[in-house]
Design a protein around this motif. Structure first.
Motif, PDB file in Angstrom:
ATOM      1  N   LEU A 216       0.805  -1.210   0.000  1.00 45.22           N
ATOM      2  CA  LEU A 216       0.000   0.000   0.000  1.00 45.22           C
ATOM      3  C   LEU A 216       0.842   1.266   0.000  1.00 45.22           C
ATOM      4  O   LEU A 216       0.617   2.170  -0.804  1.00 45.22           O
ATOM      5  CB  LEU A 216      -0.937   0.013   1.209  1.00 45.22           C
ATOM      6  CG  LEU A 216      -1.835   1.248   1.352  1.00 45.22           C
ATOM      7  CD1 LEU A 216      -2.750   1.399   0.140  1.00 45.22           C
ATOM      8  CD2 LEU A 216      -2.641   1.177   2.642  1.00 45.22           C
ATOM      9  N   MET A 217       1.835   1.340   0.912  1.00 47.47           N
ATOM     10  CA  MET A 217       2.610   2.564   1.086  1.00 47.47           C
ATOM     11  C   MET A 217       4.100   2.253   1.152  1.00 47.47           C
ATOM     12  O   MET A 217       4.502   1.155   1.545  1.00 47.47           O
ATOM     13  CB  MET A 217       2.190   3.279   2.378  1.00 47.47           C
ATOM     14  CG  MET A 217       0.768   3.781   2.385  1.00 47.47           C
ATOM     15  SD  MET A 217       0.335   4.610   3.965  1.00 47.47           S
ATOM     16  CE  MET A 217       0.162   3.192   5.059  1.00 47.47           C
ATOM     17  N   CYS A 223       1.292   6.361  -1.053  1.00 52.77           N
ATOM     18  CA  CYS A 223       0.598   5.233  -1.671  1.00 52.77           C
ATOM     19  C   CYS A 223       1.319   4.813  -2.944  1.00 52.77           C
ATOM     20  O   CYS A 223       1.575   5.639  -3.831  1.00 52.77           O
ATOM     21  CB  CYS A 223      -0.841   5.602  -1.997  1.00 52.77           C
ATOM     22  SG  CYS A 223      -1.782   4.268  -2.796  1.00 52.77           S
ATOM     23  N   LEU A 373      -2.630   6.129   6.953  1.00 52.08           N
ATOM     24  CA  LEU A 373      -3.570   5.031   6.721  1.00 52.08           C
ATOM     25  C   LEU A 373      -5.016   5.515   6.791  1.00 52.08           C
ATOM     26  O   LEU A 373      -5.892   4.942   6.144  1.00 52.08           O
ATOM     27  CB  LEU A 373      -3.348   3.910   7.736  1.00 52.08           C
ATOM     28  CG  LEU A 373      -4.245   2.685   7.565  1.00 52.08           C
ATOM     29  CD1 LEU A 373      -3.938   1.955   6.253  1.00 52.08           C
ATOM     30  CD2 LEU A 373      -4.104   1.724   8.744  1.00 52.08           C
ATOM     31  N   TYR A 376      -6.699   5.926   3.520  1.00 52.34           N
ATOM     32  CA  TYR A 376      -6.786   4.755   2.631  1.00 52.34           C
ATOM     33  C   TYR A 376      -8.235   4.327   2.430  1.00 52.34           C
ATOM     34  O   TYR A 376      -8.671   4.041   1.314  1.00 52.34           O
ATOM     35  CB  TYR A 376      -5.975   3.598   3.204  1.00 52.34           C
ATOM     36  CG  TYR A 376      -6.379   2.231   2.699  1.00 52.34           C
ATOM     37  CD1 TYR A 376      -6.078   1.814   1.401  1.00 52.34           C
ATOM     38  CD2 TYR A 376      -7.096   1.349   3.512  1.00 52.34           C
ATOM     39  CE1 TYR A 376      -6.462   0.561   0.935  1.00 52.34           C
ATOM     40  CE2 TYR A 376      -7.477   0.094   3.066  1.00 52.34           C
ATOM     41  CZ  TYR A 376      -7.163  -0.298   1.781  1.00 52.34           C
ATOM     42  OH  TYR A 376      -7.548  -1.535   1.320  1.00 52.34           O
ATOM     43  N   TRP A 377      -8.995   4.303   3.507  1.00 53.15           N
ATOM     44  CA  TRP A 377     -10.297   3.628   3.496  1.00 53.15           C
ATOM     45  C   TRP A 377     -11.294   4.244   2.520  1.00 53.15           C
ATOM     46  O   TRP A 377     -11.927   3.511   1.744  1.00 53.15           O
ATOM     47  CB  TRP A 377     -10.881   3.630   4.917  1.00 53.15           C
ATOM     48  CG  TRP A 377      -9.934   3.038   5.898  1.00 53.15           C
ATOM     49  CD1 TRP A 377      -9.169   3.706   6.820  1.00 53.15           C
ATOM     50  CD2 TRP A 377      -9.592   1.652   6.024  1.00 53.15           C
ATOM     51  NE1 TRP A 377      -8.380   2.825   7.518  1.00 53.15           N
ATOM     52  CE2 TRP A 377      -8.616   1.562   7.054  1.00 53.15           C
ATOM     53  CE3 TRP A 377     -10.004   0.496   5.382  1.00 53.15           C
ATOM     54  CZ2 TRP A 377      -8.060   0.358   7.448  1.00 53.15           C
ATOM     55  CZ3 TRP A 377      -9.461  -0.718   5.768  1.00 53.15           C
ATOM     56  CH2 TRP A 377      -8.497  -0.774   6.785  1.00 53.15           C
ATOM     57  N   PHE A 380     -10.072   3.925  -1.446  1.00 57.29           N
ATOM     58  CA  PHE A 380     -10.030   2.552  -1.939  1.00 57.29           C
ATOM     59  C   PHE A 380     -11.380   1.854  -1.800  1.00 57.29           C
ATOM     60  O   PHE A 380     -11.728   0.998  -2.619  1.00 57.29           O
ATOM     61  CB  PHE A 380      -8.916   1.763  -1.240  1.00 57.29           C
ATOM     62  CG  PHE A 380      -7.578   1.948  -1.902  1.00 57.29           C
ATOM     63  CD1 PHE A 380      -7.120   1.051  -2.852  1.00 57.29           C
ATOM     64  CD2 PHE A 380      -6.787   3.046  -1.600  1.00 57.29           C
ATOM     65  CE1 PHE A 380      -5.896   1.232  -3.483  1.00 57.29           C
ATOM     66  CE2 PHE A 380      -5.564   3.244  -2.215  1.00 57.29           C
ATOM     67  CZ  PHE A 380      -5.111   2.334  -3.169  1.00 57.29           C
ATOM     68  N   CYS A 402      -5.098   5.914  -5.329  1.00 59.73           N
ATOM     69  CA  CYS A 402      -3.766   6.248  -4.809  1.00 59.73           C
ATOM     70  C   CYS A 402      -3.530   7.760  -4.872  1.00 59.73           C
ATOM     71  O   CYS A 402      -2.984   8.352  -3.935  1.00 59.73           O
ATOM     72  CB  CYS A 402      -2.697   5.510  -5.617  1.00 59.73           C
ATOM     73  SG  CYS A 402      -1.727   4.340  -4.647  1.00 59.73           S
ATOM     74  N   MET A 405      -5.502   9.446  -2.162  1.00 62.31           N
ATOM     75  CA  MET A 405      -4.875   9.192  -0.884  1.00 62.31           C
ATOM     76  C   MET A 405      -3.646  10.067  -0.680  1.00 62.31           C
ATOM     77  O   MET A 405      -3.454  10.664   0.386  1.00 62.31           O
ATOM     78  CB  MET A 405      -4.515   7.707  -0.779  1.00 62.31           C
ATOM     79  CG  MET A 405      -3.909   7.281   0.534  1.00 62.31           C
ATOM     80  SD  MET A 405      -3.617   5.493   0.561  1.00 62.31           S
ATOM     81  CE  MET A 405      -2.669   5.348   2.098  1.00 62.31           C
TER      82      MET A 405
END
Length: 411
Positions: A216-217, A223, A373, A376-377, A380, A402, A405
């Motif tokens: 992810l990162m 990202c 983080l 992210y939610w 995505f 991405c 984010m």
């Protein structure tokens, strides 16, 4: 059946990077046989501390669940062992517990302690609502360093660890003889008529990002899922969606019902429902790690633990209760009743279903505690909806997620 034992010490090498970020931790002891059931004369270890005064504990275990049963057993034991203490317990719905705790503590109130995954540990530390428990870290002699790391940030301890949690593949053994070990095998099985239900969200399916070679990162919180693994991950979900025997559900309760009612042969879910699934399927219940691809699947691996409020007037009593509830004797109850994967090195796992979750945790991705983080939610989760419900191109959707984010994180 021959008794087998899975050692959680295999987790240590896999979490080396995470441990370095969170500071050193005590060297764990070698596993031994689980102790006998405790009595008032032989109490679970509390690190030499007595549970005194009044302690109020919040938990988010479901009403009537195996987890609620386990903690009720343990609280009854604590009250019997320390009758001079007053232990109050309140159940808070999981989708409310973090916000409720933060809001009440920020207003000067709240409970002494609560138990939950380390989903919000980093943000709660930054919000200043958790007590620093570093002075008690030397008491965690039977806890794996990974467990300590999961309750720590920047070398400071903020919780007493209890168990590891990562999702795995549940399957009905009356319908699935050999569970799939690869994403290709899973896709072939559903095309041949086996049924699968998946929770449509960015948590339950996260493990396939690593399986397809992505992450992810990077180390700076940027990202990079669009560079490798991410497009393949979303393309795979889209391929599953196109199979009539696969159901994507945004309702976790509905997904559980499909599996428990025999309408789905497989589901990806966590150990928190192991006791509930077992109560329905009995010996027909099987568990295996999420199928991998070019690499093993890497579900987000969290650590459940007991946190103490910065407002608590009885921190020592709260820590003593947490030590009681995470002793080897108590952890055996969590393992046997609720299928928890223990952080204690003194608790052996003989249940193959719990072993499968330990294996899932071993290849999992330690849940990052950095603020990046948090962003992210939304991107995505929305991207997954666009691909699965709107037919969007997987690569384009991941690239957009991405970018959103990174913009939100100033990267």
């Amino acid at each position: 059946m021959k008794r087998s034992t899975f050692s959680l010490l295999t987790l240590l090498a896999l979490f080396a990077t995470f441990l370095a970020a969170c500071g050193s931790a005590p060297t764990p002891a070698q596993p031994t046989s689980a102790p006998a059931q405790p009595t008032a004369a032989s109490q679970p270890a509390t690190g030499g501390m007595a549970i005194t005064g009044t302690v109020t504990l919040w938990h988010a275990y479901g009403t009537g669940s195996a987890e609620e049963k386990a903690i009720n057993i343990l609280i009854d034991r604590a009250r019997a062992a320390y009758p001079q203490a007053t232990i109050n317990v309140l159940q808070i719905p999981f989708d409310q517990i973090f916000n409720k705790f933060n809001n009440e503590v920020s207003s000067g109130g709240g409970p002494d302690m609560f138990i939950a995954p380390n989903d919000s540990l980093g943000s709660q530390i930054r919000a200043g609502v958790l007590a620093d428990l570093s002075e008690y870290q030397s008491m965690l002699t039977d806890v794996t360093p990974t467990g300590v790391a999961g309750m720590s940030l920047n070398g400071k301890l903020y919780g007493i660890p209890e168990s590891f949690k990562a999702v795995a593949l549940y399957y009905n053994k009356s319908k699935i003889t050999n569970p799939p070990t690869t994403t290709d095998e899973l896709l072939a099985m559903v095309k041949e008529g086996k049924t699968l239900v998946l929770n449509q969200n960015a948590y339950h399916n996260f493990g396939w990002l690593q399986a397809f070679g992505g992450q992810l990162m990077d180390s700076n919180g940027k990202c990079i899922a669009d560079q490798a693994g991410g497009p393949e991950w979303f393309a795979y979900l889209k391929a599953l969606k196109e199979v009539p025997t696969v159901t994507f559900s945004t309702d976790g309760g509905q997904a559980d019902s499909l599996f428990k009612d025999g309408k789905a042969d497989m589901i990806i879910n966590g150990p928190w429902v192991l006791g509930d699934y077992r109560a329905v399927l009995g010996d027909n219940l099987g568990v295996a790690p999420m199928p991998g691809a070019t690499k093993p699947a890497g579900p987000l691996t969290g650590v459940d633990g007991f946190y103490v409020s910065i407002n608590s007037q009885n921190i020592a009593g709260a820590v003593a209760l947490a030590m009681f509830l995470t002793s080897p004797e108590s952890m055996k109850v969590y393992v046997d009743e609720a299928g928890h994967v223990p952080v204690s090195t003194k608790v052996q796992i003989s249940d193959p279903l719990v072993q499968a979750f330990a294996q899932a945790s071993a290849t999992g991705v330690p849940r990052p505690q950095i603020p990046e983080l948090d962003n992210y939610w939304g991107p995505f989760g929305d991207a997954m909806t666009k691909v699965l419900d709107g037919g969007a191109d997987p690569a384009a959707a991941v690239a957009e997620a991405c970018a959103l984010m990174n913009t939100a994180n100033g990267k």
